[in-house]
Write an enzyme that holds these catalytic residues in place. Structure first.
Site, PDB file in Angstrom:
ATOM      1  N   SER A 236       0.899  -1.281   0.021  1.00  0.00           N
ATOM      2  CA  SER A 236       0.083   0.007   0.148  1.00  0.00           C
ATOM      3  C   SER A 236       0.889   1.218  -0.052  1.00  0.00           C
ATOM      4  O   SER A 236       1.411   1.732  -1.127  1.00  0.00           O
ATOM      5  CB  SER A 236      -0.774   0.083   1.171  1.00  0.00           C
ATOM      6  OG  SER A 236      -0.305  -0.113   2.287  1.00  0.00           O
ATOM      7  N   ARG A 237       1.323   1.617   1.175  1.00  0.00           N
ATOM      8  CA  ARG A 237       2.113   2.903   1.339  1.00  0.00           C
ATOM      9  C   ARG A 237       2.933   2.420   2.650  1.00  0.00           C
ATOM     10  O   ARG A 237       2.621   2.279   3.418  1.00  0.00           O
ATOM     11  CB  ARG A 237       1.395   4.079   1.400  1.00  0.00           C
ATOM     12  CG  ARG A 237       0.827   4.797   0.275  1.00  0.00           C
ATOM     13  CD  ARG A 237       1.746   5.168  -0.909  1.00  0.00           C
ATOM     14  NE  ARG A 237       1.057   5.846  -1.923  1.00  0.00           N
ATOM     15  CZ  ARG A 237       0.669   5.122  -3.024  1.00  0.00           C
ATOM     16  NH1 ARG A 237       1.037   3.832  -3.132  1.00  0.00           N
ATOM     17  NH2 ARG A 237       0.044   5.675  -4.162  1.00  0.00           N
ATOM     18  N   ASP A 261       6.779  -3.902  -0.835  1.00  0.00           N
ATOM     19  CA  ASP A 261       6.765  -3.186  -2.263  1.00  0.00           C
ATOM     20  C   ASP A 261       6.907  -1.614  -1.717  1.00  0.00           C
ATOM     21  O   ASP A 261       7.174  -0.964  -2.859  1.00  0.00           O
ATOM     22  CB  ASP A 261       5.784  -3.474  -3.060  1.00  0.00           C
ATOM     23  CG  ASP A 261       5.685  -2.861  -4.478  1.00  0.00           C
ATOM     24  OD1 ASP A 261       6.856  -3.036  -5.177  1.00  0.00           O
ATOM     25  OD2 ASP A 261       4.833  -2.357  -4.911  1.00  0.00           O
ATOM     26  N   GLU A 266      11.192   6.320  -0.106  1.00  0.00           N
ATOM     27  CA  GLU A 266      11.621   5.779  -1.526  1.00  0.00           C
ATOM     28  C   GLU A 266      12.416   6.732  -1.948  1.00  0.00           C
ATOM     29  O   GLU A 266      12.041   7.760  -2.305  1.00  0.00           O
ATOM     30  CB  GLU A 266      10.223   5.251  -2.059  1.00  0.00           C
ATOM     31  CG  GLU A 266       9.357   4.230  -1.109  1.00  0.00           C
ATOM     32  CD  GLU A 266       8.282   3.658  -1.737  1.00  0.00           C
ATOM     33  OE1 GLU A 266       7.785   4.253  -2.768  1.00  0.00           O
ATOM     34  OE2 GLU A 266       7.262   2.992  -1.136  1.00  0.00           O
ATOM     35  N   HIS A 285       8.707  -0.555  -5.250  1.00  0.00           N
ATOM     36  CA  HIS A 285       7.327   0.014  -5.619  1.00  0.00           C
ATOM     37  C   HIS A 285       6.982  -0.565  -7.009  1.00  0.00           C
ATOM     38  O   HIS A 285       6.671   0.494  -7.963  1.00  0.00           O
ATOM     39  CB  HIS A 285       7.290   1.415  -5.080  1.00  0.00           C
ATOM     40  CG  HIS A 285       5.899   2.101  -5.082  1.00  0.00           C
ATOM     41  ND1 HIS A 285       5.633   3.067  -4.219  1.00  0.00           N
ATOM     42  CD2 HIS A 285       4.659   1.699  -5.462  1.00  0.00           C
ATOM     43  CE1 HIS A 285       4.350   3.275  -4.234  1.00  0.00           C
ATOM     44  NE2 HIS A 285       3.770   2.530  -5.100  1.00  0.00           N
TER      45      HIS A 285
END
Ligand code: DGY
Length: 322
Positions: A236-237, A261, A266, A285
């Site tokens: 998700s985040r 992910d 990031e 991501h």
């Protein structure tokens, strides 16, 4: 006169050509993320902005007096300051639906990778460690017939549940702001309060959008409720998780493994302890990163943009701004 728009990241030529039929286009064509100062300059005279992830806040809106629409090439829109956009009457759009299956596929990939230790054992073979007679040292956990807990049962959550129920015979439980009675009927999934879900699940998939309510939703307390065999997946985040608490839960064996992910920052820092842990599978991501899905997202975002600058109603205005 055509309305001016700025495309703040490279998009396929046919997408740019489509936008150029209706708009005067300026683009940022480098693969490097556009620096904030350049973005602030570029938006000064435009009515539309096509972007992924750049902050749309008071400062940017102040620099963009003609802006009518910000079209995100993503389903997530945590980059929008919704209140500031509302105040200035700027529309914000996103790209739902077209990426649901690609993201769900990746979640299953991470579940399998962690449970069966696929990246770790790939390295084991490639580094010449495989010995005849190796046995228990290679064991993983079953995905089939295990219990999957999904936190955030939106469209992507449902696509994950479908794969898990019908592909892997998993028992699927979920928690969500509201009950999803249709999904319960169609997919045979069961609602559980968060605490029960955390205690019961073999796999926990976090799939909530990032909002003030979900920021650091999963932290020390939540990890302490999970099974010590639990596998935690986040596509998700990163900010939905207290990353330090996750590192500690993994390092102490409070949970078994994680498939990530997304990260708090990031790209994730090269010295993050997560990158040293063999039980952690890390990805850059890539939830929606297939050629077809990314093309579909760009197309939907371009259609949103063009409609917005023409003064028509774009199909995918984010719900808080519609
Ligand atoms: C999105 O669209 O918000 C995804 O995070 C992109 O992978």
């Amino acid at each position: 006169m055509k309305p001016k728009v700025f495309i703040a990241r490279p998009v396929p030529k046919e997408i740019e050509d489509y936008i150029a039929e209706y708009c005067e286009v300026e683009t940022w064509s480098s693969t490097e993320t556009i620096p904030r100062s350049e973005l602030l300059k570029a938006v000064q005279s435009v009515e539309g902005l096509l972007i992924t992830g750049g902050r749309i806040d008071e400062e940017l809106l102040e620099h963009a007096p003609h802006l009518k629409i910000v079209s995100n090439i993503s389903v997530g829109y945590n980059n929008f300051d919704l209140e500031a956009m509302k105040r200035r009457g700027v529309i914000g759009t996103h790209t739902p639906y077209v990426l649901d299956d690609s993201v769900a596929d990746l979640v299953l990939g991470l579940m399998l990778s962690c449970a069966r230790r696929i990246p770790e054992l790939d390295q084991y073979v490639k580094q010449g460690q495989w010995q005849r007679g190796d046995d228990e040292v290679l064991f993983g956990l079953d995905v089939h017939h295990a219990t999957l807990g999904i936190i955030g049962m939106g469209r992507i959550g449902e696509a994950i549940a479908k794969r898990a129920r019908f592909g892997f015979d998993m028992d699927v439980i979920y928690t969500n702001r509201s009950r999803k009675f249709e999904a319960e009927q169609a997919l045979g999934v069961r609602y559980q309060p968060m605490e029960d879900l955390l205690k019961q699940s073999d796999f926990i998939v976090l799939m909530t959008p990032l909002t003030p309510e979900t920021t650091r939703l999963i932290g020390k307390e939540q990890f302490s409720l999970m099974k010590d065999s639990a596998i935690f997946i986040n596509v998700s985040r990163g900010q939905n998780v207290d990353e330090q608490a996750l590192i500690e839960a993994l390092a102490s064996g409070q949970i078994r493994a994680a498939g990530l992910d997304v990260f708090e920052n990031e790209p994730v820092a090269a010295d993050s302890p997560l990158l040293k842990m063999p039980q952690v599978v890390t990805l850059p991501h890539i939830g929606s990163a297939t050629a077809k899905t990314r093309m579909d997202m760009a197309r939907v975002a371009a259609e949103n943009l063009v409609k917005g600058v023409k003064g028509e109603t774009p199909p995918y205005i984010v719900k808080e701004l519609s």
